[in-house]
Design a protein around this motif. Structure first.
Motif, PDB file in Angstrom:
ATOM      1  N   LEU A 272       0.811  -1.205   0.000  1.00 25.40           N
ATOM      2  CA  LEU A 272       0.000   0.000   0.000  1.00 25.40           C
ATOM      3  C   LEU A 272       0.853   1.266   0.000  1.00 25.40           C
ATOM      4  N   THR A 273       1.912   1.267   0.786  1.00 26.04           N
ATOM      5  CA  THR A 273       2.785   2.444   0.844  1.00 26.04           C
ATOM      6  C   THR A 273       3.449   2.692  -0.501  1.00 26.04           C
ATOM      7  N   ALA A 274       3.909   1.625  -1.146  1.00 22.97           N
ATOM      8  CA  ALA A 274       4.537   1.778  -2.461  1.00 22.97           C
ATOM      9  C   ALA A 274       3.546   2.330  -3.477  1.00 22.97           C
ATOM     10  N   ALA A 275       2.302   1.850  -3.427  1.00 22.78           N
ATOM     11  CA  ALA A 275       1.289   2.333  -4.363  1.00 22.78           C
ATOM     12  C   ALA A 275       0.952   3.797  -4.109  1.00 22.78           C
ATOM     13  N   LEU A 276       0.835   4.187  -2.839  1.00 20.69           N
ATOM     14  CA  LEU A 276       0.534   5.573  -2.506  1.00 20.69           C
ATOM     15  C   LEU A 276       1.672   6.506  -2.922  1.00 20.69           C
ATOM     16  N   ARG A 277       2.900   6.083  -2.694  1.00 19.71           N
ATOM     17  CA  ARG A 277       4.040   6.918  -3.091  1.00 19.71           C
ATOM     18  C   ARG A 277       4.126   7.051  -4.610  1.00 19.71           C
ATOM     19  N   ALA A 278       3.847   5.984  -5.320  1.00 20.38           N
ATOM     20  CA  ALA A 278       3.882   6.048  -6.784  1.00 20.38           C
ATOM     21  C   ALA A 278       2.790   6.971  -7.308  1.00 20.38           C
ATOM     22  N   ALA A 279       1.587   6.879  -6.725  1.00 20.13           N
ATOM     23  CA  ALA A 279       0.496   7.770  -7.132  1.00 20.13           C
ATOM     24  C   ALA A 279       0.838   9.227  -6.818  1.00 20.13           C
ATOM     25  N   ALA A 280       1.484   9.461  -5.684  1.00 19.72           N
ATOM     26  CA  ALA A 280       1.889  10.825  -5.319  1.00 19.72           C
ATOM     27  C   ALA A 280       2.930  11.364  -6.297  1.00 19.72           C
ATOM     28  N   GLY A 285       4.297  15.264 -10.490  1.00 15.63           N
ATOM     29  CA  GLY A 285       4.819  15.563 -11.819  1.00 15.63           C
ATOM     30  C   GLY A 285       6.050  16.444 -11.774  1.00 15.63           C
ATOM     31  N   ARG A 286       6.036  17.508 -12.571  1.00 12.68           N
ATOM     32  CA  ARG A 286       7.200  18.397 -12.662  1.00 12.68           C
ATOM     33  C   ARG A 286       7.384  19.258 -11.420  1.00 12.68           C
ATOM     34  N   ARG A 287       6.351  19.325 -10.577  1.00 10.30           N
ATOM     35  CA  ARG A 287       6.485  20.131  -9.362  1.00 10.30           C
ATOM     36  C   ARG A 287       7.272  19.418  -8.266  1.00 10.30           C
ATOM     37  N   ALA A 288       7.597  18.177  -8.452  1.00 10.11           N
ATOM     38  CA  ALA A 288       8.270  17.392  -7.412  1.00 10.11           C
ATOM     39  C   ALA A 288       9.549  18.093  -6.943  1.00 10.11           C
ATOM     40  N   GLY A 289       9.669  18.236  -5.610  1.00  9.63           N
ATOM     41  CA  GLY A 289      10.864  18.824  -5.009  1.00  9.63           C
ATOM     42  C   GLY A 289      10.969  20.323  -5.113  1.00  9.63           C
ATOM     43  N   THR A 290       9.914  21.015  -5.581  1.00  6.62           N
ATOM     44  CA  THR A 290      10.007  22.461  -5.820  1.00  6.62           C
ATOM     45  C   THR A 290       9.423  23.310  -4.696  1.00  6.62           C
ATOM     46  N   TRP A 291       8.839  22.686  -3.683  1.00  7.88           N
ATOM     47  CA  TRP A 291       8.165  23.454  -2.636  1.00  7.88           C
ATOM     48  C   TRP A 291       9.064  23.758  -1.439  1.00  7.88           C
ATOM     49  N   ALA A 316      -9.066  10.710   4.286  1.00  7.46           N
ATOM     50  CA  ALA A 316      -8.390  10.234   3.082  1.00  7.46           C
ATOM     51  C   ALA A 316      -7.684  11.375   2.359  1.00  7.46           C
ATOM     52  N   VAL A 317      -8.310  12.554   2.316  1.00  7.59           N
ATOM     53  CA  VAL A 317      -7.665  13.710   1.695  1.00  7.59           C
ATOM     54  C   VAL A 317      -6.400  14.084   2.466  1.00  7.59           C
ATOM     55  N   ALA A 318      -6.473  14.041   3.799  1.00  6.99           N
ATOM     56  CA  ALA A 318      -5.284  14.343   4.612  1.00  6.99           C
ATOM     57  C   ALA A 318      -4.180  13.325   4.359  1.00  6.99           C
ATOM     58  N   LEU A 319      -4.532  12.037   4.311  1.00  2.37           N
ATOM     59  CA  LEU A 319      -3.527  10.992   4.076  1.00  2.37           C
ATOM     60  C   LEU A 319      -2.914  11.131   2.688  1.00  2.37           C
ATOM     61  N   ALA A 320      -3.756  11.364   1.681  1.00  2.00           N
ATOM     62  CA  ALA A 320      -3.240  11.520   0.323  1.00  2.00           C
ATOM     63  C   ALA A 320      -2.351  12.762   0.212  1.00  2.00           C
ATOM     64  N   THR A 321      -2.745  13.854   0.878  1.00  2.00           N
ATOM     65  CA  THR A 321      -1.938  15.071   0.851  1.00  2.00           C
ATOM     66  C   THR A 321      -0.588  14.839   1.523  1.00  2.00           C
ATOM     67  N   HIS A 322      -0.573  14.032   2.569  1.00  2.00           N
ATOM     68  CA  HIS A 322       0.687  13.677   3.236  1.00  2.00           C
ATOM     69  C   HIS A 322       1.682  13.099   2.234  1.00  2.00           C
ATOM     70  N   TYR A 323       1.236  12.138   1.446  1.00  2.00           N
ATOM     71  CA  TYR A 323       2.144  11.511   0.480  1.00  2.00           C
ATOM     72  C   TYR A 323       2.495  12.473  -0.657  1.00  2.00           C
ATOM     73  N   LEU A 325       2.713  15.841  -0.446  1.00  2.00           N
ATOM     74  CA  LEU A 325       3.662  16.843   0.051  1.00  2.00           C
ATOM     75  C   LEU A 325       5.061  16.257   0.221  1.00  2.00           C
ATOM     76  N   ALA A 326       5.130  14.968   0.532  1.00  2.00           N
ATOM     77  CA  ALA A 326       6.436  14.317   0.633  1.00  2.00           C
ATOM     78  C   ALA A 326       7.175  14.357  -0.697  1.00  2.00           C
ATOM     79  N   GLU A 327       6.415  14.387  -1.807  1.00  2.00           N
ATOM     80  CA  GLU A 327       7.036  14.475  -3.132  1.00  2.00           C
ATOM     81  C   GLU A 327       7.275  15.927  -3.540  1.00  2.00           C
TER      82      GLU A 327
END
Length: 467
Positions: A272-280, A285-291, A316-323, A325-327
Motif C-alpha cells: 500500500l505504501t509503495a502504491a501511494l508513493r507512486a500515485a503521489a 509531476g514536474r512540481r516534485a521537489g520544488t516546494w 483520506a484527503v489528509a492521508l493523500a496530501t501527506h504523500y 507533500l512528501a514528493e
C-alpha cells in the motif's frame, strides 16, 4: 484594490471553494438539505453577478456535481447573454462534458429534457457529445434511459439497432451488434450475462428468474469489471476481486487503504505504501521537489470520519496530501493532530487541537506550512486563529513562512469552507492531487491580489483548458 473589487474576489473564490468541495451530501457537522440550499443560492448569486467568471470555473478543478450544475444553469439562461459569450460558454460546456463520467452527463441530459431546455446550442452540445462516445451500442445497454432521453430530446440519429433497443418494445430475433445480442440473450441465457457490463449484469442477475450466487457471479464477471468497479467492490466489502493499485489516483487509493481494517493495512504495509508513493509521484509531476521546506498539519480528529455517504473522505484527503507533500517538498515533516507512527495506520479519533499543532509547525520555521483540516478548531476553540495572528503580526511580519489551509469540507452556513483565520487563505479541496493547482488560488482569498489578476488567472486557465 477598492472595496467592490475585494468583494468580487471574495465572492468568486468563495464559489470556487464551494464548487470544489460541496456535493449536496451530508457532512459530519451538516445535513444534506442545508448544503443543497446553500449551494443552489451560491450558483444563482455568482451566475447573476459574475456570469463570465461563473462559466470560467468549468476550466478549474471543481467537482462533477457542480460542473453539471454550472452547465445546466448556463444552458437554462443562454438567452441572457450576447452571441459571442454564448459561443464561449458552449465551448466550455462541451469541453467539460468530455472529461466527465458518462453517467453524470446522461443525468444532466435527462434534467435538460425534463425542464424543456432545448435551444439550438443545447441540441448541438448533446449531439456532439453523443457522437464522440466510443461505443454508442455499449451506452444503449449500460446507460439506456439516459441515451434514450438524450436521443428523443435532441432528435439524434442513432444506428438502427441502437434505436430499436431504445424505442421499440418488440425485440428482433437477433441483433448484429455483439453487445446488443448479448443483452438480448442475457434475459434467457446465463452465460450471456457475463458478456455484459457489470452494472447491467448485476441488475439482470438479481431478478427472480436467476439463481446465481454472489461468489459465482463475481468470479464470472471479473474480466468485465473496470478498475473503479473493482476498487468500489473491495471498499464496500462486496466481494473479493483483484485490484490493480498501481493504476489508481492518489485520493481514491487513500480511500481504499482506509477502508481496510488496520491489521490488514499493517500486513499489506509495503504494498500500500509503495502504491501511494507512486500515485503521489504521478500527481506531483514536474512540481516534485520544488516546494522547499514543508511542514504539514494533518487533521485526524473524529470529525475526519466524514458521514455515512462520504465515509472517511476528509481523513483520506489528509492521508493523500501527506504523500503528495512528501514528493512536492525538498524537505517534508508531517504533524498529525493525534496519530503517531506509520501514517498508513491513521484512524479518526479525538478532538481537534489545531492551535497546538500549528505552534509545533511554526516553531520549525519552514518555508511553507500546509494545514489539511475541516477547520473545526475546538481544543480550545479559536486557538489556531490566535496563534496565526500573533505569528504574523509579531514573529513573522515579513511572511517568510507561508501558511495555507486546505479544507475538504463545505460549510453551508458560511457558504464557504470553514476558515482558520482571516489572515490565512483557506481553499477547498476534494482530491489531494489537485492541491498544487488549488494553492495558486490561495492568494486571491486573502485580499492580496486584485480582481484584474483573478480575471487574468481564470482567462489563462480557460485558454489552456480549451486547447
Amino acid at each position: 484594490m477598492d472595496l467592490s473589487e475585494l468583494v468580487a474576489c471574495e465572492d468568486v473564490v468563495m464559489f470556487v471553494n464551494a464548487a470544489v468541495t460541496a456535493t449536496g451530501q451530508r457532512e459530519f457537522h451538516e445535513g444534506a438539505d442545508g448544503q443543497r440550499l446553500s449551494l443552489a443560492f451560491l450558483h444563482d448569486y455568482v451566475r447573476t453577478n459574475y456570469r463570465e467568471l461563473y462559466a470560467a470555473t468549468l476550466a478549474l478543478d471543481i467537482n462533477e456535481h457542480n460542473a453539471a450544475a454550472v452547465a445546466l444553469n448556463l444552458l437554462r439562461t443562454s438567452g441572457e447573454v450576447p452571441l459571442a459569450q454564448r459561443r464561449l460558454e458552449g465551448r466550455l460546456i462541451a469541453a467539460r462534458l468530455a472529461t466527465m463520467a458518462p453517467q453524470r452527463v446522461y443525468r444532466l441530459l435527462r434534467t435538460l429534457r425534463a425542464e424543456g431546455v432545448n435551444n439550438r446550442r443545447t441540441r448541438a452540445i448533446v449531439r456532439d457529445w453523443v457522437a464522440a462516445r466510443p461505443d454508442v451500442a455499449f451506452d444503449a445497454v449500460k446507460y439506456r434511459r439516459g441515451l434514450a432521453a438524450a436521443a428523443a430530446h435532441a432528435h439524434l440519429r442513432l444506428p438502427d439497432e441502437v434505436g430499436t433497443v431504445l424505442f421499440v418494445w418488440k425485440r428482433p430475433k437477433r441483433y448484429e451488434t455483439p453487445i446488443l445480442e448479448s443483452w438480448r440473450r442475457a434475459h434467457y441465457e446465463k452465460d450471456a450475462l457475463f458478456e455484459l457490463p457489470y452494472t447491467v449484469a448485476e441488475g439482470l442477475a438479481s431478478t427472480r428468474r436467476r439463481d446465481i450466487g454472489r461468489a459465482e457471479f463475481l468470479r464470472s464477471i471479473a474480466p468485465r469489471l473496470t478498475e473503479l468497479e473493482r476498487l468500489r467492490l473491495q471498499r464496500a466489502g462486496g466481494g473479493k476481486v483483484d485490484v490493480a493499485l498501481d493504476r489508481q489516483p492518489l485520493t481514491r487509493l487513500a480511500l481504499f487503504a482506509l477502508s481496510l481494517p488496520r491489521p490488514e493495512r499493517a500486513r499489506r504495509r509495503e504494498e500500500l505504501t509503495a502504491a501511494l508513493r507512486a500515485a503521489a509521484r504521478r500527481a506531483a509531476g514536474r512540481r516534485a521537489g520544488t516546494w522547499g521546506d514543508v511542514v504539514a498539519v494533518l487533521d485526524d480528529s473524529y470529525s475526519s470520519s466524514g458521514s455515512a455517504v462520504k465515509r472517511r473522505r476528509p481523513l483520506a484527503v489528509a492521508l493523500a496530501t501527506h504523500y503528495l507533500l512528501a514528493e512536492l517538498g525538498a524537505r517534508y515533516r508531517p504533524l498529525w493532530l493525534n496519530h503517531a507512527g506509520d501514517p498508513l495506520l491513521v484512524h479518526p479519533a479525538g478532538a481537534t487541537p489545531l492551535g497546538e499543532r500549528l505552534l509545533d509547525a511554526l516553531e520549525l520555521r519552514p518555508e511553507r506550512v500546509v494545514v489539511v483540516s475541516d477547520g473545526w478548531d475546538n481544543a480550545p476553540p479559536g486557538q489556531a486563529a490566535e496563534v496565526l495572528r500573533v505569528w504574523r503580526q509579531r514573529l513573522d511580519p515579513d511572511g517568510r513562512t507561508s501558511v495555507v489551509h486546505l479544507n475538504p469540507v463545505y460549510d453551508g452556513d458560511a457558504f464557504d469552507v470553514r476558515r482558520l483565520s482571516p489572515i490565512v487563505a483557506s481553499v477547498g479541496v476534494r482530491d489531494a492531487e489537485d492541491a498544487a493547482a488549488l494553492v495558486e488560488l490561495a492568494r486571491f482569498a486573502t485580499g492580496t491580489a486584485t480582481f484584474a489578476e483573478l480575471r487574468a488567472h481564470l482567462s489563462e486557465r480557460v485558454e489552456g483548458f480549451l486547447r
